[in-house]
Structure formats: C-alpha cells, structure tokens
Design a protein around this motif. Structure first.
Motif, PDB file in Angstrom:
ATOM      1  N   ARG A  38       0.823  -1.210   0.000  1.00  0.00           N
ATOM      2  CA  ARG A  38       0.000   0.000   0.000  1.00  0.00           C
ATOM      3  C   ARG A  38       0.859   1.264   0.000  1.00  0.00           C
ATOM      4  O   ARG A  38       0.562   2.225  -0.696  1.00  0.00           O
ATOM      5  N   ARG A  39       1.909   1.245   0.812  1.00  0.00           N
ATOM      6  CA  ARG A  39       2.788   2.411   0.947  1.00  0.00           C
ATOM      7  C   ARG A  39       4.216   2.028   0.581  1.00  0.00           C
ATOM      8  O   ARG A  39       4.700   0.960   0.971  1.00  0.00           O
ATOM      9  N   VAL A  40       4.884   2.935  -0.125  1.00  0.00           N
ATOM     10  CA  VAL A  40       6.263   2.714  -0.554  1.00  0.00           C
ATOM     11  C   VAL A  40       7.090   3.930  -0.147  1.00  0.00           C
ATOM     12  O   VAL A  40       6.689   5.074  -0.402  1.00  0.00           O
ATOM     13  N   LEU A  41       8.233   3.688   0.478  1.00  0.00           N
ATOM     14  CA  LEU A  41       9.138   4.754   0.878  1.00  0.00           C
ATOM     15  C   LEU A  41      10.405   4.669   0.040  1.00  0.00           C
ATOM     16  O   LEU A  41      10.996   3.590  -0.090  1.00  0.00           O
ATOM     17  N   PHE A  42      10.838   5.797  -0.519  1.00  0.00           N
ATOM     18  CA  PHE A  42      12.075   5.880  -1.291  1.00  0.00           C
ATOM     19  C   PHE A  42      13.130   6.620  -0.476  1.00  0.00           C
ATOM     20  O   PHE A  42      12.841   7.643   0.163  1.00  0.00           O
ATOM     21  N   ALA A  43      14.368   6.125  -0.506  1.00  0.00           N
ATOM     22  CA  ALA A  43      15.477   6.747   0.220  1.00  0.00           C
ATOM     23  C   ALA A  43      16.783   6.371  -0.469  1.00  0.00           C
ATOM     24  O   ALA A  43      16.833   5.460  -1.307  1.00  0.00           O
ATOM     25  N   VAL A  44      17.846   7.068  -0.110  1.00  0.00           N
ATOM     26  CA  VAL A  44      19.163   6.775  -0.692  1.00  0.00           C
ATOM     27  C   VAL A  44      19.817   5.582  -0.006  1.00  0.00           C
ATOM     28  O   VAL A  44      20.320   4.674  -0.658  1.00  0.00           O
ATOM     29  N   ASP A  45      19.806   5.578   1.328  1.00  0.00           N
ATOM     30  CA  ASP A  45      20.576   4.592   2.097  1.00  0.00           C
ATOM     31  C   ASP A  45      19.679   3.669   2.919  1.00  0.00           C
ATOM     32  O   ASP A  45      18.799   4.154   3.650  1.00  0.00           O
ATOM     33  N   GLU A 237      22.478  12.273  -5.164  1.00  0.00           N
ATOM     34  CA  GLU A 237      21.624  11.135  -5.505  1.00  0.00           C
ATOM     35  C   GLU A 237      20.212  11.237  -4.923  1.00  0.00           C
ATOM     36  O   GLU A 237      19.302  10.556  -5.405  1.00  0.00           O
ATOM     37  N   TRP A 238      20.018  12.087  -3.917  1.00  0.00           N
ATOM     38  CA  TRP A 238      18.690  12.201  -3.327  1.00  0.00           C
ATOM     39  C   TRP A 238      17.624  12.653  -4.330  1.00  0.00           C
ATOM     40  O   TRP A 238      16.484  12.152  -4.273  1.00  0.00           O
ATOM     41  N   PRO A 239      17.916  13.574  -5.270  1.00  0.00           N
ATOM     42  CA  PRO A 239      16.861  13.952  -6.224  1.00  0.00           C
ATOM     43  C   PRO A 239      16.261  12.773  -6.981  1.00  0.00           C
ATOM     44  O   PRO A 239      15.098  12.826  -7.400  1.00  0.00           O
ATOM     45  N   TRP A 240      17.038  11.694  -7.153  1.00  0.00           N
ATOM     46  CA  TRP A 240      16.506  10.510  -7.830  1.00  0.00           C
ATOM     47  C   TRP A 240      15.322   9.930  -7.074  1.00  0.00           C
ATOM     48  O   TRP A 240      14.388   9.388  -7.688  1.00  0.00           O
ATOM     49  N   CYS A 241      15.323  10.031  -5.748  1.00  0.00           N
ATOM     50  CA  CYS A 241      14.226   9.460  -4.957  1.00  0.00           C
ATOM     51  C   CYS A 241      12.895  10.092  -5.353  1.00  0.00           C
ATOM     52  O   CYS A 241      11.887   9.389  -5.502  1.00  0.00           O
ATOM     53  N   GLU A 242      12.885  11.408  -5.528  1.00  0.00           N
ATOM     54  CA  GLU A 242      11.653  12.078  -5.950  1.00  0.00           C
ATOM     55  C   GLU A 242      11.259  11.666  -7.361  1.00  0.00           C
ATOM     56  O   GLU A 242      10.080  11.444  -7.657  1.00  0.00           O
ATOM     57  N   GLN A 243      12.254  11.568  -8.241  1.00  0.00           N
ATOM     58  CA  GLN A 243      11.982  11.154  -9.616  1.00  0.00           C
ATOM     59  C   GLN A 243      11.440   9.727  -9.639  1.00  0.00           C
ATOM     60  O   GLN A 243      10.466   9.421 -10.343  1.00  0.00           O
ATOM     61  N   ALA A 244      12.072   8.829  -8.873  1.00  0.00           N
ATOM     62  CA  ALA A 244      11.664   7.427  -8.841  1.00  0.00           C
ATOM     63  C   ALA A 244      10.263   7.268  -8.277  1.00  0.00           C
ATOM     64  O   ALA A 244       9.457   6.468  -8.780  1.00  0.00           O
ATOM     65  N   ALA A 245       9.944   8.034  -7.227  1.00  0.00           N
ATOM     66  CA  ALA A 245       8.602   7.975  -6.652  1.00  0.00           C
ATOM     67  C   ALA A 245       7.556   8.415  -7.674  1.00  0.00           C
ATOM     68  O   ALA A 245       6.482   7.811  -7.778  1.00  0.00           O
ATOM     69  N   ALA A 246       7.869   9.455  -8.439  1.00  0.00           N
ATOM     70  CA  ALA A 246       6.946   9.933  -9.473  1.00  0.00           C
ATOM     71  C   ALA A 246       6.757   8.872 -10.560  1.00  0.00           C
ATOM     72  O   ALA A 246       5.645   8.699 -11.091  1.00  0.00           O
ATOM     73  N   GLN A 247       7.827   8.154 -10.901  1.00  0.00           N
ATOM     74  CA  GLN A 247       7.717   7.094 -11.898  1.00  0.00           C
ATOM     75  C   GLN A 247       6.802   5.971 -11.412  1.00  0.00           C
ATOM     76  O   GLN A 247       5.979   5.458 -12.169  1.00  0.00           O
ATOM     77  N   LEU A 248       6.960   5.583 -10.138  1.00  0.00           N
ATOM     78  CA  LEU A 248       6.089   4.535  -9.609  1.00  0.00           C
ATOM     79  C   LEU A 248       4.651   5.034  -9.483  1.00  0.00           C
ATOM     80  O   LEU A 248       3.703   4.264  -9.702  1.00  0.00           O
ATOM     81  N   GLY A 258      -3.523   2.529  -6.680  1.00  0.00           N
ATOM     82  CA  GLY A 258      -3.744   3.399  -5.536  1.00  0.00           C
ATOM     83  C   GLY A 258      -2.609   3.398  -4.531  1.00  0.00           C
ATOM     84  O   GLY A 258      -2.835   3.623  -3.331  1.00  0.00           O
ATOM     85  N   LEU A 259      -1.384   3.149  -4.990  1.00  0.00           N
ATOM     86  CA  LEU A 259      -0.240   3.175  -4.081  1.00  0.00           C
ATOM     87  C   LEU A 259      -0.010   4.576  -3.524  1.00  0.00           C
ATOM     88  O   LEU A 259      -0.288   5.578  -4.189  1.00  0.00           O
ATOM     89  N   ARG A 260       0.514   4.644  -2.323  1.00  0.00           N
ATOM     90  CA  ARG A 260       0.927   5.916  -1.744  1.00  0.00           C
ATOM     91  C   ARG A 260       2.440   5.895  -1.621  1.00  0.00           C
ATOM     92  O   ARG A 260       3.003   5.050  -0.916  1.00  0.00           O
ATOM     93  N   THR A 261       3.108   6.777  -2.341  1.00  0.00           N
ATOM     94  CA  THR A 261       4.572   6.823  -2.319  1.00  0.00           C
ATOM     95  C   THR A 261       5.039   7.998  -1.468  1.00  0.00           C
ATOM     96  O   THR A 261       4.397   9.048  -1.421  1.00  0.00           O
ATOM     97  N   HIS A 262       6.165   7.802  -0.818  1.00  0.00           N
ATOM     98  CA  HIS A 262       6.746   8.813   0.057  1.00  0.00           C
ATOM     99  C   HIS A 262       8.248   8.867  -0.210  1.00  0.00           C
ATOM    100  O   HIS A 262       8.862   7.857  -0.570  1.00  0.00           O
ATOM    101  N   VAL A 263       8.822  10.035  -0.021  1.00  0.00           N
ATOM    102  CA  VAL A 263      10.258  10.224  -0.178  1.00  0.00           C
ATOM    103  C   VAL A 263      10.826  10.673   1.167  1.00  0.00           C
ATOM    104  O   VAL A 263      10.380  11.668   1.736  1.00  0.00           O
TER     105      VAL A 263
END
Length: 291
Positions: A38-45, A237-248, A258-263
């Motif tokens: 349901r929820r996905v979190l994006f991060a660098v490390d 590399e952190w800007p990729w997290c926002e880009q990747a979340a937008a792609q998902l 209906g996924l909820r993505t977070h950065v």
C-alpha cells in the motif's frame, strides 16, 4: 492493492537488473512476494534510521538507491548493524528493493534527476550506453546552464538547489571563470574525467572527488581548463528518490493500484559538521624561496 511481486515487476521494468554493473548488488533483499503493498518509501541509504522511518510510516516496501549488502555477508545477526536492519524489516513485514547502477544509467536516471534539481538543459549522456539505439541511456549527463554563470556563482547556485549537507559544494578552478556547459554525474564521479574532457564542457559536478584525480584534471590544459564542483554523495543522488517515486506513481495510476509513495527527507549523509579553515599563513600560488 497490488502484491509485492507485481510492484517488483514494475520496478524491474523501470530499472532492469541486468543493466547493473557486474560488481553491483541490486534487486530484492527481503520481502514476501504475496504480501500486499500500500505504501512505498524511497530513500538513498538502507540504514537503520530510514528503516525506522518506514516502520513509523507503515510502509510495506522500502526502495533504496544504495545496496544493503554490496559485498555479501555470512550473517544477518541482529547484533550487527546491517543484520538489525534485516530483522527490523522482516519483523514489520517491510520489503527492501535496491536500484543502484541500473538506475544510474536509466532513462531517466540518477543524473537526469540531478540535472533537473539544478534546472539544467540536458544534451545527452556523458557515457552513452552502446545498447541503447536512441542514445538516451548512459552514465552521467552533458548539460547547458540556462544562462552563463561564473564558477563561484554556479557553486553557490548548486549549494542552494541541492539538499543541504555539512559539506556543501567545493569548487576547483578560477572562481571568475564563465560556465556555460557542465557534465553532471550523481555519486562518485572521478573515474569519468577522460569522458568529461572529451565532452569539452566547462565544468564537472559530481561527488567524492579525490585530491590526485582532481589535481590532475585541473592541471591539464587540453580543451581548456576544467572547473570542478564537488558535492556530497548523498545530495547528488537524493533527487533521484523524488523522480523514482513519481515514476512509480505513474505506474500505479495506469494499473489503478492506488499506491501511496513517500520520499524520505532524512539526511543520511555521514558527514554531520563542517568547520571552515583558519590558516596560519596565507596560501599563494607563486613560488619563491622557503621561509
């Protein structure tokens, strides 16, 4: 809600694991393929503070850029810091997936996100992927500034546009030199100096620049002097997290998931403080008799 295996199929389509470097460790570290997401979190490390954030958020999947086990391991004991990460993830039913060098060379990839954070116009990849007939994939990006800046101005601009870190931005070269074109590469980039020289750009912005490669790069005069900008690895590399979340998000919308993505905005750059130098003598670039 999709199950994990469906989301992982989508992530592998965005960043195919077969495009990762041979030494890399990408893909799924842990997770039940049949568990709902349901929820996905994006991060660098994939460090403990990020995992704790995923627990607080109620995330079902954590996607990171950096691998947890790059060189392999013989234990996941909770007495080790990486083992504790694994135990926390499994205890709270959180999957971990890694997209590293396969995200670096993707279209769009890590360096596209870095260029976007700096509002640069992308001309093409710095090191093109020979397997891409469109010529869009590859390592790094060659870019143009919206308008010329001096090196000092561009360094200040980059420091303001990228996430704040203790390091900030270091610059090498004449501060008054005019910059019109720049190569960018998220993460460690001092192995790319030959490619940057061949591109004929005015400057190179990357991370983890070491003394000797940087010194040699600024001393060479072929194609003119090269200005360098050294940012924190995490910040590039952190800007990729926002880009990747937008792609998902876009994939989720297409499938009606209906996924909820977070950065994550947690700063996991290892450097936590910076003290400006107070030299006992004034450095000079002139030569003379020792005193």
């Amino acid at each position: 809600m999709p199950v994990l295996s469906e989301v992982l199929t989508a992530l592998d389509a965005l960043w195919p694991p077969e495009r990762a470097e041979g030494w890399d460790a990408v893909g799924t570290v842990c997770g039940d393929p049949d568990a709902e997401v349901r929820r996905v979190l994006f991060a660098v490390d994939p460090v403990q503070e990020i995992v704790d954030e995923a627990v607080r958020l109620g995330a079902d999947l954590l996607v990171t850029h950096h691998p947890l086990y790059l060189r392999g391991t013989t234990t996941v004991a909770a007495s080790t810091f990486k083992g504790k990460v694994v135990h926390t993830l499994i205890k709270h039913d959180i999957a971990l997936h890694v997209a590293h060098t396969n995200a670096d060379t993707a279209d769009p990839g890590v360096s596209d996100a870095l260029a976007g954070a700096l509002d640069l116009h992308i001309l093409g990849p710095l090191v093109p992927d020979a397997s891409d007939p469109a010529g869009r994939r590859g390592l790094g990006r060659i870019c143009e500034l919206g308008h010329p800046m001096t090196l000092a101005e561009f360094a200040s601009y980059a420091a303001a546009r990228l996430p704040a870190t203790a390091q900030g931005i270091r610059a090498a070269g004449d501060p008054d030199r005019e910059i019109r074109t720049v190569a960018v590469s998220g993460g460690s980039g001092d192995s790319l100096f030959d490619d940057v020289r061949a591109a004929g750009v005015d400057a190179f912005l990357t991370a983890d620049l070491r003394h000797h490669p940087a010194s040699e790069a600024t001393q060479r005069t072929h194609n003119g002097p090269l200005a360098l900008l050294d940012a924190a690895h995490w910040a590039t590399e952190w800007p990729w997290c926002e880009q990747a979340a937008a792609q998902l998000d876009a994939v989720s919308d297409r499938h009606g998931w209906g996924l909820r993505t977070h950065v994550s905005r947690t700063v996991t750059d290892p450097w936590t403080a910076h003290a400006a130098s107070a030299p006992r003598f004034t450095p000079t670039h002139t030569t003379g008799a020792p005193r």
